[in-house]
Write a protein that holds these residues in place. Structure first.
Motif, mmCIF file in Angstrom:
data_model
loop_
_atom_site.group_PDB
_atom_site.id
_atom_site.type_symbol
_atom_site.label_atom_id
_atom_site.label_comp_id
_atom_site.label_asym_id
_atom_site.label_seq_id
_atom_site.Cartn_x
_atom_site.Cartn_y
_atom_site.Cartn_z
ATOM 1 N N VAL A 6 3.050 20.482 -69.075
ATOM 2 C CA VAL A 6 3.215 21.403 -70.192
ATOM 3 C C VAL A 6 3.254 22.811 -69.613
ATOM 4 O O VAL A 6 2.341 23.228 -68.901
ATOM 5 N N LYS A 7 4.324 23.540 -69.931
ATOM 6 C CA LYS A 7 4.513 24.867 -69.345
ATOM 7 C C LYS A 7 4.666 25.920 -70.438
ATOM 8 O O LYS A 7 5.607 25.863 -71.231
ATOM 9 N N ASP A 8 3.723 26.846 -70.481
ATOM 10 C CA ASP A 8 3.773 28.009 -71.364
ATOM 11 C C ASP A 8 4.122 27.607 -72.801
ATOM 12 O O ASP A 8 5.010 28.179 -73.426
ATOM 13 N N LEU A 9 3.389 26.626 -73.331
ATOM 14 C CA LEU A 9 3.676 26.101 -74.665
ATOM 15 C C LEU A 9 3.077 26.990 -75.746
ATOM 16 O O LEU A 9 1.883 27.299 -75.730
ATOM 17 N N ASP A 27 -0.748 25.602 -70.445
ATOM 18 C CA ASP A 27 -0.183 24.926 -69.280
ATOM 19 C C ASP A 27 -1.086 23.756 -68.911
ATOM 20 O O ASP A 27 -2.304 23.927 -68.791
ATOM 21 N N LEU A 28 -0.487 22.566 -68.730
ATOM 22 C CA LEU A 28 -1.237 21.372 -68.349
ATOM 23 C C LEU A 28 -0.412 20.535 -67.385
ATOM 24 O O LEU A 28 0.823 20.529 -67.463
ATOM 25 N N GLY A 33 -2.517 7.486 -63.776
ATOM 26 C CA GLY A 33 -3.834 7.017 -63.393
ATOM 27 C C GLY A 33 -4.936 8.035 -63.560
ATOM 28 O O GLY A 33 -6.086 7.767 -63.212
ATOM 29 N N ARG A 34 -4.609 9.193 -64.140
ATOM 30 C CA ARG A 34 -5.604 10.246 -64.326
ATOM 31 C C ARG A 34 -5.894 10.425 -65.810
ATOM 32 O O ARG A 34 -5.061 10.140 -66.678
ATOM 33 N N LYS A 35 -7.080 10.951 -66.102
ATOM 34 C CA LYS A 35 -7.534 11.143 -67.481
ATOM 35 C C LYS A 35 -7.922 12.607 -67.675
ATOM 36 O O LYS A 35 -8.790 13.119 -66.972
ATOM 37 N N LEU A 36 -7.255 13.266 -68.612
ATOM 38 C CA LEU A 36 -7.508 14.673 -68.913
ATOM 39 C C LEU A 36 -8.089 14.792 -70.310
ATOM 40 O O LEU A 36 -7.519 14.292 -71.279
ATOM 41 N N GLY A 37 -9.235 15.456 -70.424
ATOM 42 C CA GLY A 37 -9.856 15.702 -71.712
ATOM 43 C C GLY A 37 -9.586 17.111 -72.189
ATOM 44 O O GLY A 37 -9.578 18.054 -71.389
#
Length: 322
Positions: A6-9, A27-28, A33-37
């Motif tokens: 995610v860029k400059d949303l 930005d994300l 295989g990764r987990k983002l909260g």
């Protein structure tokens, strides 16, 4: 390549001269295989962010920036391509399964629907796949014939997860997937989600107001306030030693088991998040911040380094330890 970038949303609601910014310059990055909260109070923009990832927002929402799913911009997709991506590329587990499932259709038919549509499977193949999915989420195959009201809250949430996995997506977005469940069932669902992410090598973005749940489940944590990410880093480090005052307040609001001090005197955060239609100047958190100084009211803050693999948007970061 990352599964999600995610860029400059920016997401703005409204029409004509009226505009309400709900997400501001987010930005994300999230790998397989990764987990983002993503954490924050109600009204901070986290659910709008989740819905924006697959363009599920109402027509009054205006989106700018980029949402790259396996390198393809979701915001530039035509309708036909977007329909495919919504199940085969990414799927969402919504809060409150009873409101998401159709009350007059058996759950097996609801799980089968995207399989029939997107995989062009025969009815027999779809039934076989439904059975496999139900077993994968810990439910007997016989539950496929049940209606939503015949299942418990935990079982309905498992059905929602089975639906999200139906077409083997690369990304699952879980928006408050355990909020309506009791503590024991919540723990079971969270362990199930962790297991599925590891086994299928998918990426998970989980939305919650509960930093404790996210710290226990996710690898990384992003804290949102007034539509922006104000802190990010390894989940347990952000939860245990937040650098931004808002992250500290969220963490302190949840008593820790075995810690008499937090159990007997849990701390809260006075006031409410600002109205997105009339955000305060400078740092948007400064009216509620216990360590605000005069400069906070006039100088907006951006994310800066706050330790190894950590960033925070606070005037004090880098100047001194909060």
């Amino acid at each position: 390549m990352s599964v999600l970038e995610v860029k400059d949303l920016y997401v703005t609601y409204g029409s004509g001269t009226t505009s309400v910014p709900a997400v501001r310059g987010v930005d994300l990055t999230l790998a397989a295989g990764r987990k983002l909260g993503v954490a924050g109070e109600s009204g901070c923009g986290k659910s709008t962010l989740a819905l924006a990832l697959l363009r599920l927002l109402p027509a009054s929402a205006r989106l700018t920036g980029e949402i790259l799913l396996d390198g393809e911009d979701v915001l530039a997709m035509k309708w036909g391509r977007l329909r495919v991506v919504r199940w085969a590329g990414a799927s969402i587990v919504f809060q409150g399964a009873m409101h998401s499932l159709n009350a007059v259709h058996r759950v097996g038919d609801q799980i089968a629907e995207p399989i029939l549509l997107h995989r062009r499977a025969t009815p027999a193949e779809a039934r076989t796949r439904v059975g496999e999915l139900l077993q994968h989420v810990g439910l007997p195959v016989s539950r496929a014939d049940a209606y939503p009201h015949e299942l418990s809250g935990g079982q309905r949430q498992r059905v929602m997860i089975a639906m999200a996995l139906a077409c083997d997506p690369r990304l699952i977005v879980a928006d408050e997937p355990t909020t309506a469940l009791d503590v024991m069932i919540q723990a079971q669902i969270l362990r199930l989600i962790e297991q599925l992410v590891a086994e299928k090598d998918i990426a998970l973005l989980m939305i919650s107001h509960d930093l404790g749940v996210l710290a226990d489940t996710c690898d990384e944590l992003a804290v949102m306030y007034a539509g922006r990410i104000v802190e990010e880093g390894p989940a347990r480090e952000v939860y245990g030693a937040a650098r931004h005052p808002y992250g500290q307040a969220l963490s302190a609001a949840f008593p820790r088991i075995g810690d008499p001090a937090s159990r007997r005197a849990p701390r809260g955060l006075p006031g409410d998040p600002p109205d997105p239609a009339s955000l305060p100047g400078g740092c948007t958190f400064h009216p509620r911040c216990p360590v605000a100084v005069d400069a906070c009211a006039s100088e907006d803050q951006v994310l800066v380094a706050a330790g190894e693999e950590r960033r925070a948007a606070c005037l004090h970061v880098g100047a001194k330890q909060l």
